[in-house]
Design a protein around this motif. Structure first.
Motif, PDB file in Angstrom:
ATOM      1  N   ASP A 201     -23.790   7.717   3.581  1.00  0.00           N
ATOM      2  CA  ASP A 201     -23.433   9.129   3.723  1.00  0.00           C
ATOM      3  C   ASP A 201     -21.975   9.320   4.124  1.00  0.00           C
ATOM      4  O   ASP A 201     -21.362  10.326   3.782  1.00  0.00           O
ATOM      5  CB  ASP A 201     -24.322   9.800   4.772  1.00  0.00           C
ATOM      6  CG  ASP A 201     -25.778   9.845   4.344  1.00  0.00           C
ATOM      7  OD1 ASP A 201     -26.031  10.028   3.132  1.00  0.00           O
ATOM      8  OD2 ASP A 201     -26.660   9.689   5.206  1.00  0.00           O
ATOM      9  N   GLU A 202     -21.449   8.349   4.862  1.00  0.00           N
ATOM     10  CA  GLU A 202     -20.128   8.518   5.443  1.00  0.00           C
ATOM     11  C   GLU A 202     -19.374   7.203   5.346  1.00  0.00           C
ATOM     12  O   GLU A 202     -19.962   6.118   5.486  1.00  0.00           O
ATOM     13  CB  GLU A 202     -20.271   8.936   6.912  1.00  0.00           C
ATOM     14  CG  GLU A 202     -19.040   9.527   7.525  1.00  0.00           C
ATOM     15  CD  GLU A 202     -19.371  10.296   8.812  1.00  0.00           C
ATOM     16  OE1 GLU A 202     -18.766  11.357   9.038  1.00  0.00           O
ATOM     17  OE2 GLU A 202     -20.239   9.831   9.577  1.00  0.00           O
ATOM     18  N   ILE A 203     -18.062   7.275   5.109  1.00  0.00           N
ATOM     19  CA  ILE A 203     -17.243   6.070   5.021  1.00  0.00           C
ATOM     20  C   ILE A 203     -15.993   6.281   5.854  1.00  0.00           C
ATOM     21  O   ILE A 203     -15.277   7.272   5.684  1.00  0.00           O
ATOM     22  CB  ILE A 203     -16.913   5.709   3.559  1.00  0.00           C
ATOM     23  CG1 ILE A 203     -16.047   4.460   3.485  1.00  0.00           C
ATOM     24  CG2 ILE A 203     -16.275   6.862   2.808  1.00  0.00           C
ATOM     25  CD1 ILE A 203     -15.958   3.861   2.095  1.00  0.00           C
ATOM     26  N   VAL A 204     -15.756   5.370   6.788  1.00  0.00           N
ATOM     27  CA  VAL A 204     -14.591   5.448   7.675  1.00  0.00           C
ATOM     28  C   VAL A 204     -13.646   4.306   7.333  1.00  0.00           C
ATOM     29  O   VAL A 204     -14.049   3.144   7.311  1.00  0.00           O
ATOM     30  CB  VAL A 204     -15.002   5.378   9.156  1.00  0.00           C
ATOM     31  CG1 VAL A 204     -13.776   5.346  10.055  1.00  0.00           C
ATOM     32  CG2 VAL A 204     -15.882   6.562   9.516  1.00  0.00           C
ATOM     33  N   ILE A 205     -12.412   4.645   7.082  1.00  0.00           N
ATOM     34  CA  ILE A 205     -11.433   3.678   6.605  1.00  0.00           C
ATOM     35  C   ILE A 205     -10.457   3.325   7.728  1.00  0.00           C
ATOM     36  O   ILE A 205      -9.900   4.204   8.388  1.00  0.00           O
ATOM     37  CB  ILE A 205     -10.637   4.249   5.409  1.00  0.00           C
ATOM     38  CG1 ILE A 205     -11.598   4.688   4.299  1.00  0.00           C
ATOM     39  CG2 ILE A 205      -9.626   3.230   4.908  1.00  0.00           C
ATOM     40  CD1 ILE A 205     -12.399   3.574   3.681  1.00  0.00           C
ATOM     41  N   ASN A 206     -10.267   2.032   7.944  1.00  0.00           N
ATOM     42  CA  ASN A 206      -9.244   1.592   8.887  1.00  0.00           C
ATOM     43  C   ASN A 206      -8.036   1.052   8.132  1.00  0.00           C
ATOM     44  O   ASN A 206      -8.123   0.679   6.965  1.00  0.00           O
ATOM     45  CB  ASN A 206      -9.782   0.512   9.829  1.00  0.00           C
ATOM     46  CG  ASN A 206     -10.126  -0.776   9.110  1.00  0.00           C
ATOM     47  OD1 ASN A 206     -11.215  -0.898   8.549  1.00  0.00           O
ATOM     48  ND2 ASN A 206      -9.227  -1.743   9.107  1.00  0.00           N
ATOM     49  N   GLY A 207      -6.895   1.036   8.810  1.00  0.00           N
ATOM     50  CA  GLY A 207      -5.675   0.540   8.206  1.00  0.00           C
ATOM     51  C   GLY A 207      -5.479  -0.948   8.432  1.00  0.00           C
ATOM     52  O   GLY A 207      -6.363  -1.655   8.904  1.00  0.00           O
ATOM     53  N   MET A 208      -4.299  -1.410   8.086  1.00  0.00           N
ATOM     54  CA  MET A 208      -3.913  -2.798   8.287  1.00  0.00           C
ATOM     55  C   MET A 208      -3.144  -2.929   9.610  1.00  0.00           C
ATOM     56  O   MET A 208      -2.658  -1.939  10.159  1.00  0.00           O
ATOM     57  CB  MET A 208      -3.027  -3.286   7.141  1.00  0.00           C
ATOM     58  CG  MET A 208      -3.658  -3.182   5.759  1.00  0.00           C
ATOM     59  SD  MET A 208      -5.079  -4.277   5.525  1.00  0.00           S
ATOM     60  CE  MET A 208      -6.451  -3.119   5.702  1.00  0.00           C
ATOM     61  N   VAL A 209      -3.034  -4.162  10.099  1.00  0.00           N
ATOM     62  CA  VAL A 209      -2.309  -4.415  11.346  1.00  0.00           C
ATOM     63  C   VAL A 209      -0.952  -5.032  11.024  1.00  0.00           C
ATOM     64  O   VAL A 209      -0.861  -5.981  10.246  1.00  0.00           O
ATOM     65  CB  VAL A 209      -3.108  -5.335  12.280  1.00  0.00           C
ATOM     66  CG1 VAL A 209      -2.302  -5.649  13.536  1.00  0.00           C
ATOM     67  CG2 VAL A 209      -4.434  -4.690  12.659  1.00  0.00           C
TER      68      VAL A 209
END
Length: 919
Positions: free
Chosen positions: A531-539
């Motif tokens: 239902d939901e997708i949370v995107i993280n960035g790179m370090v």
């Protein structure tokens, strides 16, 4: 634990003890029995490389914070952990470690080597995950190389094959010569490369020669020659040239369209054809089509039904079709071809050009496009459904959705899912050796390795001899069914846990994992995967570049944990925004560490009060959020101020967790605890804890408020710093971990903007007088004799509520609230002779003057000088025959109030208040 043995300092080394206790108590186990609402997280299964990097930390802290928060909110959380074992990374590492190629040993032996390495790496990474405090349910661990998981992958293959969504065909595919396997377009990375644009003459072979105008602005070729000038960056593929294309609107080539030219060196004759896709502005406007230099070549070959010449083999070596260059590598062939073209006078010129080169995402080798017989997923049959599902999901941040939609719109080829490797899920297919018919296993017989077993059936043609498919499946075929797998598919009960509530992942794998997962669940069960997708960035490292071993800017999580603890590392990860890249900075780690120590020291100080025997004897049931109405009715104004701010903090942090805005959560908690609670409230109520003249109710409500704030703040903080929260909470509750109790209840009755504003006024007032003490070198614990606060009628009414807190906090013996301005004036307290003036000027009469100045009232002398100055006598005093003026004296004045006492006057910059202070 008891308050008698609270350590002086917070010890982050005890985090391991909490990790073991959580593990032993299985407090994160998913029940799945329907007693609670379920929350399913489709956790990323990483490649088992043996080491967790900061990108993993960032991604998993996001997941873990959310999982912990949802548990506190009453959900039965499924937070599994998977391992995406198969594929090139492990095979390449095994080849490197053992100095072999995959075909140097038997398939079984090579696979066993991969399995052994994978098991070792999983064990290492699992321990690292636990050291950071991740709260996975390890009983739900899945490993894609196990028979159980391979059975599911093969089942999905068979079901999609039966639906016509998987097929075998001979098509151009992206090929990695180093890994000797096909790869999907999503696995192709692009990098910039400097090369040359070679201008090569293709002579005409028509009986009636046509005069072709040179296609460049520089007339580098003879104008009377026949043919066409080609600009190419890949002269090594001229032996595979099958056509020359020009724009139908390019007047330079109108007369040659449909005629033939000869390819230099290899001498094959090819037609000049027209195509609207040609850019007349690039190079010469004439392009050679070779099989295959890039995707455009593939498009033109299919569109114009051109021949295919295979000049490159699977290892990147030139084939017999390359003629004199057979057996050379691509690099060798390119150099030799250019030399030969120059020798034969075919190269007109060379220009440097920046080229965007596709390369294998694992080994970084430039990819080639070869025509191979492969297995494909019919992506284009599902594109519309994929886009519809994508739009129905909640994306955080929302703009990341466009990456998947744009990728879906750009799909030109089907997904090639077969790989020419060994360590992967086998493709469950046999071919009849006599008639080549495809035979599939029964689902109950899965998993199968068709290279090791034979079907116990007879083909329709009567043959019983079969050839097992040696190709294996792309590793994304394993990981793209992760939400189905964790839900229990293909058992029908999987629907209880499907679709997943959340998919957390990095933005670098949107076009692979997110895209393929959506495609596969639609193909298999006709539903979106989550239902939901949370995107993280790179370090990024401290040097401003993405962390990578090649740059040498990698900081390992174990290095941070050893010095500052996992919770300090988690505060760094939490202080970021979904979708945005995150810089690593040791200052952020140290700040998080200092905050936890600050909180610990505050807790240790107040513990002797909130857990003392008198509180027990009073039988005060101090519980969270002020539910004890008897105490709430007796709260003092500053208690109401901090409790209102606490409940607003609860509201703000809850909203932040619900929207994955973890940076807001950690920043708000740190600011409240460090400044509002530790620096302001605790200092303001110390007098209520120690002074004997404070009422019993005042002391009890102060202790109640202190305990409520600490306990509630710990609960709000626990998803981010679970070790620290449990370390403190054990003194409140000996049986349950704070990580599995209820989220603190919001008490709307205690939220009052008026109390917050008025309380803030009192706090700022206390701060003003503290700063005065500090600037006057007066220790904060030294009392002040008297303070008068001058303000307006409205503020006076506010101050009256907080007069005891201001007086008690600042140790003021007498505090008055007054309206208007203070009655203050300057008083002369000392007049001394200016000896450097009197001696030289008056010489023998100097003693008379000094005696006069020291024996008379200082204020009378000052007044006399002032009066004479006003009369125009230049401030003179006559002493005998001598006249003195202001220059002959040093006058010392001080400000005094209406009582005649010396006062200091402090004007607030921020408040409509003036302070008259008598030390």
């Amino acid at each position: 634990m008891t308050i008698d043995n609270i350590p002086k300092d917070y010890d982050h080394k005890k985090e391991k003890e909490w990790q073991k206790k959580w593990d032993d108590d299985q407090i994160y186990k998913f029940l799945g029995n329907g007693t609670k609402p379920r929350y399913i997280i489709d956790t990323p299964p990483p490649y088992p490389t043996g080491s967790i990097h900061m990108g993993h930390v960032l991604n998993w802290v996001y997941i873990d914070i959310n999982a912990r928060y949802k548990r506190l909110k009453g959900f039965d959380v499924l937070f599994p952990q998977g391992w995406d074992c198969h594929g090139l990374p492990t095979e390449v590492k095994v080849e490197e470690n053992n100095n072999i190629k995959k075909n140097d040993v038997s398939r079984a032996e090579f696979r066993n080597m991969c399995v052994d390495l994978t098991k070792e790496n999983i064990a290492l990474m699992k321990n690292q995950m636990k050291s950071i405090g991740f709260s996975q349910d390890w009983s739900r661990e899945y490993i894609t190389m196990t028979p159980e998981y391979m059975r599911k992958t093969q089942t999905s293959f068979l079901q999609m094959y039966e639906k016509g969504l998987i097929y075998q065909g001979i098509h151009p595919v992206n090929w990695c010569p180093r890994c000797e396997t096909a790869i999907a377009f999503a696995e192709v990375e692009y990098s910039s490369n400097d090369t040359f644009l070679n201008y090569v003459k293709f002579p005409s072979v028509n009986e009636e020669a046509d005069n072709i105008e040179d296609s460049t602005s520089n007339k580098n070729s003879d104008s009377d020659e026949n043919g066409v000038l080609i600009a190419t960056t890949r002269p090594e593929l001229m032996s595979a040239c099958v056509a020359v294309v020009v724009s139908p609107d390019d007047d330079r080539y109108t007369d040659i369209i449909g005629k033939e030219v000869e390819v230099p060196l290899s001498k094959q004759k090819v037609k000049v054809i027209a195509d609207n896709e040609v850019d007349p502005e690039f190079g010469t406007g004439a392009v050679m089509v070779c099989t295959f230099g890039d995707k455009t070549d593939v498009s033109w070959v299919n569109k114009h039904n051109l021949d295919i010449i295979e000049a490159i083999d699977e290892k990147g070596i030139m084939t017999k079709s390359a003629g004199r260059y057979e057996g050379m590598t691509l690099k060798e062939c390119k150099l030799a071809t250019v030399d030969d073209l120059k020798a034969e006078g075919c190269i007109v010129k060379q220009e440097p050009v920046d080229q965007n080169v596709g390369q294998c995402w694992r080994c970084k080798t430039p990819i080639e496009i070869l025509v191979k017989k492969q297995w494909f997923v019919a992506v284009n049959k599902l594109i519309d459904d994929i886009k519809s599902a994508t739009n129905s999901m909640n994306w955080v941040p929302d703009h990341m959705k466009s990456r998947l939609l744009n990728w879906a719109d750009s799909m030109e080829w089907d997904w090639c899912v077969s790989r020419q490797r060994i360590f992967a899920t086998p493709i469950p297919v046999w071919f009849c050796k006599k008639c080549a018919k495809v035979h599939l296993p029964n689902i109950e017989d899965l998993p199968v390795d068709p290279t090791q077993t034979q079907p116990s059936i007879e083909c329709d043609c009567g043959s019983r001899e079969f050839r097992g498919e040696e190709d294996v499946l792309d590793t994304w075929m394993d990981s793209s069914i992760s939400p189905l797998n964790i839900a229990g598919w293909p058992d029908p009960s999987f629907k209880d846990n499907f679709p997943a509530d959340l998919r957390p992942q990095g933005h670098d794998i949107i076009r692979t994992w997110a895209f393929y997962t959506t495609l596969r669940t639609l193909a298999l069960v006709d539903e979106k995967p989550f239902d939901e997708i949370v995107i993280n960035g790179m370090v990024f490292g401290e040097d401003g570049y993405k962390m990578s071993k090649s740059r040498g800017n990698v900081i390992g999580p174990e290095e941070v944990i050893e010095e500052y603890g996992a919770d300090a590392l988690r505060t760094w990860a939490a202080n970021s925004v979904p979708g945005s890249d995150v810089p690593f900075d040791w200052k952020d780690i140290k700040y998080g560490y200092k905050f936890l120590r600050k909180f610990w020291n505050a807790f240790r100080f107040i513990s002797m009060h909130i857990f003392d025997e008198n509180m027990s004897n009073e039988n005060i049931n101090i519980v969270n959020n002020g539910s004890n109405n008897a105490i709430k009715d007796k709260l003092m104004p500053l208690d109401k101020w901090i409790l209102s701010k606490l409940n607003n903090l609860n509201k703000e942090v809850t909203e932040a967790f619900e929207t994955y805005n973890f940076a807001t959560a950690i920043n708000s908690i740190e600011k409240f605890v460090w400044h509002d609670f530790c620096d302001e409230y605790i200092e303001a109520v110390k007098y209520r804890l120690y002074n004997d003249d404070v009422t019993r109710d005042s002391r009890i409500t102060a202790k109640y408020t202190l305990k409520t704030v600490v306990e509630t703040s710990l609960k709000l903080l626990s998803p981010i710093t679970p070790h620290f929260a449990d370390e403190v909470y054990q003194y409140f509750e000996n049986t349950n971990s704070i990580n599995i109790i209820k989220w603190p209840k919001l008490d709307e009755d205690l939220i009052d903007d008026v109390f917050e504003d008025n309380g803030q006024l009192a706090i700022e007032t206390i701060g003003e007088i503290r700063r005065f003490k500090s600037s006057s070198k007066i220790p904060l614990n030294v009392p002040l004799s008297e303070v008068n606060i001058y303000t307006n009628e409205d503020l006076k009414a506010v101050y009256e509520e907080y007069i005891d807190d201001i007086k008690g906090t600042l140790k003021i013996h007498k505090l008055d609230l007054l309206v208007g301005k203070p009655d203050i004036h300057e008083k002369v307290v000392e007049v001394t002779p200016a000896m450097d003036k009197i001696g030289p000027q008056f010489k023998g009469d100097a003693p008379k003057i000094i005696k006069y100045l020291t024996s008379n009232d200082p204020e009378e002398i000052a007044n006399l000088l002032e009066e004479n100055e006003e009369k125009g006598n230049n401030g003179q005093i006559t002493i005998g025959d001598n006249v003195i003026t202001n220059e002959h004296v040093n006058i010392v004045k001080e400000v005094v109030g209406k009582s005649g006492k010396k006062v200091d006057v402090v004007q607030s910059d921020n408040l409509d208040v003036l302070f008259e202070i008598i030390k």
